[in-house]
Motif scaffolding. Structure first.
Motif, PDB file in Angstrom:
ATOM      1  N   GLU A 243       0.814  -1.220   0.000  1.00 48.97           N
ATOM      2  CA  GLU A 243       0.000   0.000   0.000  1.00 48.97           C
ATOM      3  C   GLU A 243       0.849   1.273   0.000  1.00 48.97           C
ATOM      4  N   ALA A 244       2.154   1.156   0.325  1.00 49.27           N
ATOM      5  CA  ALA A 244       3.016   2.352   0.293  1.00 49.27           C
ATOM      6  C   ALA A 244       4.126   2.153  -0.736  1.00 49.27           C
TER       7      ALA A 244
ATOM      8  N   ILE B 255       2.262   1.655  13.312  1.00 47.15           N
ATOM      9  CA  ILE B 255       3.072   2.410  12.343  1.00 47.15           C
ATOM     10  C   ILE B 255       2.150   3.022  11.286  1.00 47.15           C
ATOM     11  N   ILE B 256       2.235   4.354  11.159  1.00 50.88           N
ATOM     12  CA  ILE B 256       1.476   5.059  10.111  1.00 50.88           C
ATOM     13  C   ILE B 256       2.486   5.614   9.109  1.00 50.88           C
ATOM     14  N   ILE B 257       2.203   5.415   7.835  1.00 49.08           N
ATOM     15  CA  ILE B 257       3.111   5.908   6.786  1.00 49.08           C
ATOM     16  C   ILE B 257       2.434   7.072   6.064  1.00 49.08           C
TER      17      ILE B 257
ATOM     18  N   LYS C  40     -11.074   2.659   6.008  1.00 53.57           N
ATOM     19  CA  LYS C  40     -10.544   2.124   7.264  1.00 53.57           C
ATOM     20  C   LYS C  40      -9.028   2.241   7.336  1.00 53.57           C
ATOM     21  N   ALA C  41      -8.370   2.119   6.176  1.00 53.17           N
ATOM     22  CA  ALA C  41      -6.905   2.035   6.200  1.00 53.17           C
ATOM     23  C   ALA C  41      -6.205   3.319   5.745  1.00 53.17           C
ATOM     24  N   PHE C  42      -6.873   4.125   4.921  1.00 48.40           N
ATOM     25  CA  PHE C  42      -6.216   5.314   4.341  1.00 48.40           C
ATOM     26  C   PHE C  42      -6.895   6.589   4.847  1.00 48.40           C
TER      27      PHE C  42
ATOM     28  N   THR D 243      -0.790   0.897   8.838  1.00 52.93           N
ATOM     29  CA  THR D 243      -0.202  -0.366   8.378  1.00 52.93           C
ATOM     30  C   THR D 243      -0.752  -1.593   9.097  1.00 52.93           C
ATOM     31  N   GLY D 244      -1.241  -1.402  10.351  1.00 56.01           N
ATOM     32  CA  GLY D 244      -1.582  -2.589  11.149  1.00 56.01           C
ATOM     33  C   GLY D 244      -0.333  -3.254  11.715  1.00 56.01           C
ATOM     34  N   ASP D 245       0.832  -2.641  11.481  1.00 56.50           N
ATOM     35  CA  ASP D 245       2.093  -3.136  12.055  1.00 56.50           C
ATOM     36  C   ASP D 245       2.358  -2.397  13.359  1.00 56.50           C
TER      37      ASP D 245
END
Ligand code: AMP
Length: 504
Positions: free
Chosen positions: A298-299, A348-350, A368-370, A381-383
């Motif tokens: 995604e990144a 972690i957010i990118i 939800k993710a972006f 990231t869900g990391d």
């Protein structure tokens, strides 16, 4: 950096130079350019919907690269589909992407019919009459338009398509060529099939810098002797793979400088790079530099880097994933999406220009993710991770996404497909972990009524059903059957107990 223009420059100045070598056949820059012109001009005459994606099906044939370039020259993003992806999944990708065309880059017919797309065999397209004039650069994919879409495992049971724009990709490739010592028309290993974004780490830095890619196919990888002969022949200078793949190579003592005397750079991404692997590589390839990089599809492949030196190994028993590329920001947040202090663990957010615009045709999932952060695209990231000494450290996942032998997958997607089996009443998937590395997956199942005498027959029947829906790397290795799934005191499935039972 303007990627397609850079490839054109190499095709004009050095047309005979090899762009891609696979299975003994070589595609030169001149041929890559000419053949993709021909196919792009054909695609332009097909009155396709503007910017609709084109599926490209194959493994590591030169025709894959030609088809990718042809699609983007005609203004369409491509969706790479490796031959290891089962047809049921390809059908889902066709339907959810709205693709109208599939270019079959193999020499064989597709293993099954696809209802919603037109199939174009590459060899027929390429045999088409020569074109009168070049495809105008006005048609080429540019700026925020999608360049490629890569499908990854989705927790709902359906794969999700990550849209990567020309801007995303060009930001990534510029960073690779600026911050890694790989910008000199070098020879690159291409090990990851094109449907995994790790392949982008060698594909476009090589093509943008006038280098040569040397593929190792899945048939070669399945036979270590053949793989090593091919590696020897390749004489590559830049190695890109998952840590799992290089770990497999290291099991053979001949994997050392004598085999690849010009190898100067190792690039790793996709999963934890163990310190032991790095130490072995430094010993066996004393002239090579090793880089650990981190990032999700995604990144756009990777957003951090650190060179793994003997000093770094002495200072950090668990390796950091490094510092973000200069145009990006990495932020660590708590459950309320508030930034935490340095050294504290969180998600972690990118943020920045490599972040995708979202999942194709999935606004809810994307939301939800972006999100936007200070006016830039950001991805959750869900990391889990933390930042210390200006470096990012990866601390595992916050959900059920895992990496097994370098492959990304959602345990819920596997559960979804097993639960659909007529032989299954309930299922949970448990990863079996040894030394912090997932070794294999266990399917813990409460079976439905069936007439098999032996458990192995039941397992074979479920595996057969699964093979239509999931790639083989997602099918659990062990199956364990229960009348009831073991529970912990607080009422959750006791995953630890399941792992222990299977070991007995
Ligand atoms: P993929 O989209 O297949 O590249 O997978 C992305 C995920 O792989 C990330 O969200 C991480 O969980 C994991 N990952 C990527 N790079 C690393 C790394 N260097 N160390 C540990 N995990 C990684």
């Amino acid at each position: 950096m303007r990627l397609i223009h850079a490839i054109e420059d190499h095709a004009l100045t050095n047309p005979g130079k090899g762009a891609f070598i696979s299975n003994g056949s070589q595609l030169s820059y001149g041929d890559l350019w000419e053949q993709s012109e021909k196919i792009a001009s054909y695609l332009l005459k097909q009155s396709l919907k503007k910017a609709s994606p084109i599926l490209v099906y194959g493994h590591m044939e030169p025709s894959m690269l030609v088809s990718f370039l042809a699609s983007v020259k005609a203004g369409h993003p491509y969706i790479p589909i490796d031959t290891s992806i089962p047809m049921e999944r390809v059908v889902k990708i066709c339907e959810s992407s709205g693709a109208e065309l599939l270019i079959n880059a193999t020499n064989q017919e597709l293993p099954a019919k696809l209802p919603s797309v037109r199939i174009l065999p590459f060899h027929k397209l390429n045999g088409h009459e020569p074109i009168e004039k070049a495809v105008s650069a006005d048609f080429w994919v540019k700026d925020d338009e999608n360049f490629y879409i890569i499908y990854t495992s989705g927790s709902t049971g359906n794969p999700k398509g990550v849209q990567i724009s020309a801007n995303n990709l060009e930001s990534f490739v510029s960073w690779m060529l600026r911050d890694f010592p790989i910008n000199g028309q070098l020879r690159f290993l291409n090990q990851a099939p094109f449907s995994f974004d790790l392949s982008v780490m060698d594909l476009y830095p090589a093509l943008a810098s006038g280098g040569t890619l040397h593929a190792v196919t899945k048939e070669m990888i399945a036979k270590p002797k053949v793989l090593f002969e091919e590696l020897k022949r390749s004489n590559i200078q830049v190695w890109t793979s998952t840590p799992s793949f290089v770990q497999m190579c290291l099991m053979d003592p001949s994997f050392k400088e004598d085999l690849l005397p010009e190898l100067s750079v190792f690039l790793f991404c996709g999963e934890i790079l163990p310190a032991t692997v790095s130490r072995q590589l430094l010993e066996r390839f004393p002239k090579a530099k090793i880089f650990n990089t981190y990032g999700p599809t995604e990144a756009t492949v990777a957003v951090t880097l650190v060179e793994v030196t003997p000093e770094l190994l002495d200072n950090y028993p668990t390796l950091p994933v490094g510092k973000e590329k200069s145009d990006m920001r990495i932020i660590i947040v708590d459950e309320n999406v508030q930034e935490v202090k340095d050294g504290e663990k969180g998600e972690i957010i990118i943020v920045g220009p490599s972040v995708s615009k979202g999942y194709l045709g999935q606004p809810e999932l994307s939301k939800k993710a972006f999100f936007t952060y200070d006016g830039e695209m950001a991805y959750r990231t869900g990391d889990a991770g933390y930042i210390e000494n200006d470096m990012l450290f990866y601390k595992g996942r916050l959900d059920f996404q895992i990496k097994l032998h370098g492959y990304r997958m959602e345990l819920e997607e596997i559960e979804h497909h097993i639960a659909k089996s007529r032989y299954v009443k309930a299922v949970v998937i448990v990863p079996f972990t040894l030394n912090e590395k997932i070794e294999y997956l266990i399917a813990a199942i409460i079976p439905a009524k069936h007439s098999f005498e032996k458990e192995f027959q039941l397992t074979a029947a479920i595996k057969k059903e699964l093979s239509d829906a999931l790639p083989s790397y997602m099918i659990p290795r062990k199956f364990a059957y229960y009348e009831e799934l073991p529970m912990t005191a607080n009422g959750k499935v006791d995953r630890k107990q399941i792992g222990e039972k299977v070991l007995l």
